[in-house]
Design an enzyme around this catalytic site. Structure first.
Site, PDB file in Angstrom:
ATOM      1  N   LYS A 165       0.930  -1.011   0.038  1.00  0.00           N
ATOM      2  CA  LYS A 165       0.036  -0.226  -0.006  1.00  0.00           C
ATOM      3  C   LYS A 165       1.057   1.219  -0.052  1.00  0.00           C
ATOM      4  O   LYS A 165       1.322   1.569   1.103  1.00  0.00           O
ATOM      5  CB  LYS A 165      -0.876  -0.126   1.333  1.00  0.00           C
ATOM      6  CG  LYS A 165      -2.116   0.793   1.187  1.00  0.00           C
ATOM      7  CD  LYS A 165      -1.926   2.112   0.971  1.00  0.00           C
ATOM      8  CE  LYS A 165      -1.663   3.114   1.866  1.00  0.00           C
ATOM      9  NZ  LYS A 165      -1.277   4.560   1.393  1.00  0.00           N
ATOM     10  N   SER A 207       5.265   8.517   9.403  1.00  0.00           N
ATOM     11  CA  SER A 207       5.428   9.560  10.275  1.00  0.00           C
ATOM     12  C   SER A 207       5.337   8.785  11.649  1.00  0.00           C
ATOM     13  O   SER A 207       4.466   7.778  11.702  1.00  0.00           O
ATOM     14  CB  SER A 207       4.508  10.384  10.242  1.00  0.00           C
ATOM     15  OG  SER A 207       3.229  10.282  10.181  1.00  0.00           O
ATOM     16  N   CYS A 221      14.138  10.912   5.993  1.00  0.00           N
ATOM     17  CA  CYS A 221      14.291  10.823   7.345  1.00  0.00           C
ATOM     18  C   CYS A 221      15.514  10.826   8.007  1.00  0.00           C
ATOM     19  O   CYS A 221      15.830  10.742   9.185  1.00  0.00           O
ATOM     20  CB  CYS A 221      13.589   9.252   7.787  1.00  0.00           C
ATOM     21  SG  CYS A 221      14.373   7.888   6.945  1.00  0.00           S
ATOM     22  N   GLU A 269       9.323  17.468  13.819  1.00  0.00           N
ATOM     23  CA  GLU A 269      10.161  17.160  12.531  1.00  0.00           C
ATOM     24  C   GLU A 269       9.485  18.128  11.471  1.00  0.00           C
ATOM     25  O   GLU A 269       8.273  18.057  11.346  1.00  0.00           O
ATOM     26  CB  GLU A 269       9.854  15.983  12.097  1.00  0.00           C
ATOM     27  CG  GLU A 269      10.639  15.438  10.724  1.00  0.00           C
ATOM     28  CD  GLU A 269      10.005  13.934  10.415  1.00  0.00           C
ATOM     29  OE1 GLU A 269       9.088  13.474  10.726  1.00  0.00           O
ATOM     30  OE2 GLU A 269      10.846  13.208   9.983  1.00  0.00           O
TER      31      GLU A 269
HETATM   32  P1  NAD Z   1       2.753   9.467   6.587  1.00  0.00           P
HETATM   33  O1  NAD Z   1       2.655   8.788   8.061  1.00  0.00           O
HETATM   34  O2  NAD Z   1       1.733  10.558   6.463  1.00  0.00           O
HETATM   35  O3  NAD Z   1       2.277   8.476   5.514  1.00  0.00           O
HETATM   36  C1  NAD Z   1       2.908   7.122   5.547  1.00  0.00           C
HETATM   37  C2  NAD Z   1       1.998   6.018   5.126  1.00  0.00           C
HETATM   38  O4  NAD Z   1       0.806   5.723   5.984  1.00  0.00           O
HETATM   39  C3  NAD Z   1       1.329   6.167   3.781  1.00  0.00           C
HETATM   40  O5  NAD Z   1       1.041   5.225   2.954  1.00  0.00           O
HETATM   41  C4  NAD Z   1      -0.169   6.907   4.141  1.00  0.00           C
HETATM   42  O6  NAD Z   1      -0.951   6.558   3.087  1.00  0.00           O
HETATM   43  C5  NAD Z   1      -0.368   6.153   5.379  1.00  0.00           C
HETATM   44  N1  NAD Z   1      -1.243   6.997   6.312  1.00  0.00           N
HETATM   45  C6  NAD Z   1      -1.455   8.298   6.254  1.00  0.00           C
HETATM   46  N2  NAD Z   1      -2.295   8.610   7.379  1.00  0.00           N
HETATM   47  C7  NAD Z   1      -2.729   7.549   7.891  1.00  0.00           C
HETATM   48  C8  NAD Z   1      -3.939   7.467   8.981  1.00  0.00           C
HETATM   49  N3  NAD Z   1      -4.513   8.319   9.417  1.00  0.00           N
HETATM   50  N4  NAD Z   1      -4.049   5.958   9.019  1.00  0.00           N
HETATM   51  C9  NAD Z   1      -3.386   4.929   8.511  1.00  0.00           C
HETATM   52  N5  NAD Z   1      -2.543   5.215   7.315  1.00  0.00           N
HETATM   53  C10 NAD Z   1      -2.175   6.452   7.148  1.00  0.00           C
HETATM   54  O7  NAD Z   1       4.213   9.813   6.171  1.00  0.00           O
HETATM   55  P2  NAD Z   1       4.628  10.488   4.853  1.00  0.00           P
HETATM   56  O8  NAD Z   1       4.226  11.979   5.040  1.00  0.00           O
HETATM   57  O9  NAD Z   1       4.300   9.761   3.689  1.00  0.00           O
HETATM   58  O10 NAD Z   1       6.355  10.341   5.076  1.00  0.00           O
HETATM   59  C11 NAD Z   1       7.101  11.314   5.734  1.00  0.00           C
HETATM   60  C12 NAD Z   1       7.428  10.792   7.229  1.00  0.00           C
HETATM   61  O11 NAD Z   1       7.981   9.251   6.914  1.00  0.00           O
HETATM   62  C13 NAD Z   1       8.417  11.397   7.800  1.00  0.00           C
HETATM   63  O12 NAD Z   1       7.896  11.488   9.336  1.00  0.00           O
HETATM   64  C14 NAD Z   1       9.544  10.607   7.657  1.00  0.00           C
HETATM   65  O13 NAD Z   1      10.719  10.973   8.771  1.00  0.00           O
HETATM   66  C15 NAD Z   1       9.095   9.336   7.866  1.00  0.00           C
HETATM   67  N6  NAD Z   1      10.254   8.383   7.157  1.00  0.00           N
HETATM   68  C16 NAD Z   1      10.829   7.641   8.066  1.00  0.00           C
HETATM   69  C17 NAD Z   1      11.894   6.640   7.548  1.00  0.00           C
HETATM   70  C18 NAD Z   1      12.646   5.835   8.391  1.00  0.00           C
HETATM   71  O14 NAD Z   1      13.013   4.902   7.948  1.00  0.00           O
HETATM   72  N7  NAD Z   1      12.589   5.751   9.872  1.00  0.00           N
HETATM   73  C19 NAD Z   1      11.992   6.426   6.316  1.00  0.00           C
HETATM   74  C20 NAD Z   1      11.365   7.437   5.336  1.00  0.00           C
HETATM   75  C21 NAD Z   1      10.396   8.384   5.734  1.00  0.00           C
END
Ligand code: NAD
Length: 499
Positions: A173, A226, A281, A384
């Site tokens: 997904k 996140s 990240c 962040e």
């Molecule tokens: P996000 O959390 O908004 O979304 C990530 C995924 O979760 C997406 O597929 C999204 O559709 C889903 N999602 C979003 N809201 C949701 C909800 N309420 N319920 C269920 N699923 C939901 O993150 P983003 O904006 O796509 O990515 C950026 C974030 O990812 C930053 O915080 C970054 O630090 C983090 N990140 C972490 C790593 C790591 O390895 N630690 C790597 C890359 C990115």
């Protein structure tokens, strides 16, 4: 307007829920496609397909499975430019950076070609009289992953390559912001010989995610995104009895000691702070110079470098340093946090608030910002930002700098710049952060090591890729076997130690 699809059972399948999300070209601000948001029923259809296909794939011997991965690597290299173009168009990152995104995923696929070696079990010959003990690593069954927008090629590959190499089926997904590359990857993997139904892409939002978390057939869930969502997915997935690993947000500190090579540190900070518009990240978002004199020298070196940064669309050539952020909402959030920094008393040394790019006024570009004299109580320090904003927190000693990084709730990556081996060693040993760089600003481990943060940056006990991935995507079964005569003598009623 292009209507994107799901990829189920080897075919592009139109969305049936009637719900869609806009996919933007962040450089122009235009909606370039709409992506279907799957319903619980659509997710269940993909799970059924995966459950039917998986036993056959698990029965293929590991070396033959690995050959499919080998071919997939060839196809990724063949289509590198095409994939990178699609990635830049939806994400906004520069073309070379998009290739890097694919390359770092490809390297994990290469590592997973070693699956036959990684899946070998253990064997004890003659653990007791006529008794052997052996263990096997068996596939879990149907697995799933939920990925973020910022690495739409790399992170899906970090999940599905080991999952599939181990004999699982995988349902991806991806982020609804940039779903095209994941769809292309699924097609390419099948071109390489992967049976239908082993890698499927189901696009969607919370409804699709919840459908994954609640479906009893899905055995494991990988998540990257996140921290609040990571925490939610970890809790709900675990309480449903699944194996779950979730990687969350970050606030990566880089400590600059007085003896550091200041040009090297400034170059590193500019690349790590502003590359990919800060949407990594592992980006450095906090610079911690030790001592006011170090801080002054550092800022003096940083300012001209930051002012020279070339911000633009990926189409403007390879000398663009970074592109737009992913959405208008992301831009608004970043600029809101910048304003809070000003309001809360930080010194905005480089102010990118008025940045605008001729011909791309509707794009989601954010100019580079540099703050000095940030303190730990400010929102720009606590949160962040995920944008091209670097905060400088001045520390008066190494101990104070160390404590600062240790007290932050995030613990993904960190770095120290110094010429002193003793300080570097002390830092690496004491810091409570998962990935540490010594004169390396973005210490992303290579495929054969593991990737993962500590504290609120990760939930679960195994990291991504490296040997941990083979543990995450398999179960251990241990067999104690006795041949041939003992059972004829009657039952054994006491729990015995091996003689
Ligand atoms: P996000 O959390 O908004 O979304 C990530 C995924 O979760 C997406 O597929 C999204 O559709 C889903 N999602 C979003 N809201 C949701 C909800 N309420 N319920 C269920 N699923 C939901 O993150 P983003 O904006 O796509 O990515 C950026 C974030 O990812 C930053 O915080 C970054 O630090 C983090 N990140 C972490 C790593 C790591 O390895 N630690 C790597 C890359 C990115």
């Amino acid at each position: 307007m292009q209507e994107l699809t799901h990829y189920i059972n080897g075919s592009h399948v139109k969305g049936q829920s009637g719900r869609f999300a806009d996919v933007f070209n962040p450089a122009t601000g235009e909606v370039q496609a709409k992506v279907p948001l799957a319903s619980t029923v659509e997710m269940a259809m993909a799970v059924d397909v995966a459950a039917d296909a998986q036993p056959g794939w698990a029965a293929v011997n590991p070396q033959r499975r690995a050959r499919v991965l080998m071919k997939f690597v060839d196809l990724l290299n063949r289509d590198m430019d095409k994939l990178a173009e699609a990635l830049s168009r939806e994400h906004g990152k520069t073309f070379p950076d998009a290739k890097g995104d694919i390359q770092r995923g490809l390297e994990v696929v290469e590592y997973c070609i070693g699956a036959p070696q990684m899946l070998k079990g253990e064997f004890t010959d003659g653990a007791g009289p006529g008794i052997d003990i052996y263990s096997m690593r068996q596939a879990l069954g149907v697995t799933a992953g939920i990925t973020p927008f910022n690495f739409p090629a790399m992170i899906p590959m970090w999940m599905f390559a080991p999952a599939i190499a181990c004999g699982n089926a995988f349902i991806l997904k991806p982020s609804e912001r940039d779903p095209s590359v994941p769809l292309m990857l699924a097609e390419l993997f099948e071109e390489a010989g992967l049976p239908k139904g082993i890698l499927q892409v189901v696009n969607g939002d919370k409804e699709a995610v919840d459908a994954i978390l609640d479906h009893p057939t899905i055995q494991s869930v990988g998540f990257v995104g996140s921290t609040p969502i990571a925490e939610y997915i970890y809790g709900r997935g675990c309480s449903n009895g699944k194996r779950v690993q979730c990687f969350g947000g970050a606030k990566n500190h880089m400590i600059i000691m007085p003896d550091a090579d200041m040009d090297q540190a400034a170059d590193a900070l500019v690349g790590a702070g502003y590359g990919a518009a800060g949407e990594r990240c592992m980006a450095i978002s906090v610079a911690v110079p030790v001592g006011d004199e170090t801080a002054d020298r550092l800022i003096e070196k940083l300012v001209p470098r930051i002012e020279k940064l070339k911000v633009g669309p990926y189409t403007a050539g390879d000398d663009v340093d970074y592109g737009p952020v992913v959405t208008a909402a992301a831009k608004e959030k970043i600029l809101g946090l910048v304003q809070s920094g000003v309001d809360q008393g930080a010194e905005l040394v480089v102010d990118g608030r008025d940045f605008s790019l001729q011909g791309y006024e509707d794009g989601f570009f954010v100019g580079p910002h540099l703050f000095d004299k940030v303190t730990p109580d400010m929102d720009i320090y606590k949160q962040e930002i995920f944008g091209p904003v670097l905060s400088t927190v001045r520390a008066q000693s190494y101990q104070e700098a160390l404590k600062l990084a240790m007290d932050h709730e995030m613990g993904n990556g960190t770095a120290i710049f110094t010429r002193d081996g003793d300080t570097a060693r002390d830092f690496a040993s004491k810091i409570n952060v998962g990935m540490v760089g010594i004169n390396v600003p973005i210490p992303v481990p290579l495929a054969y090591h593991t990737f993962g943060g500590w504290k609120k940056s990760a939930f679960g006990d195994l990291n991504q890729h490296g040997p941990d991935a083979f543990k995450f995507y398999t179960r251990t079964k241990t067999v104690t076997a006795r041949w041939p005569s003992g059972l004829k003598d009657g039952g054994e009623f006491h729990f015995k130690a091996m003689d």
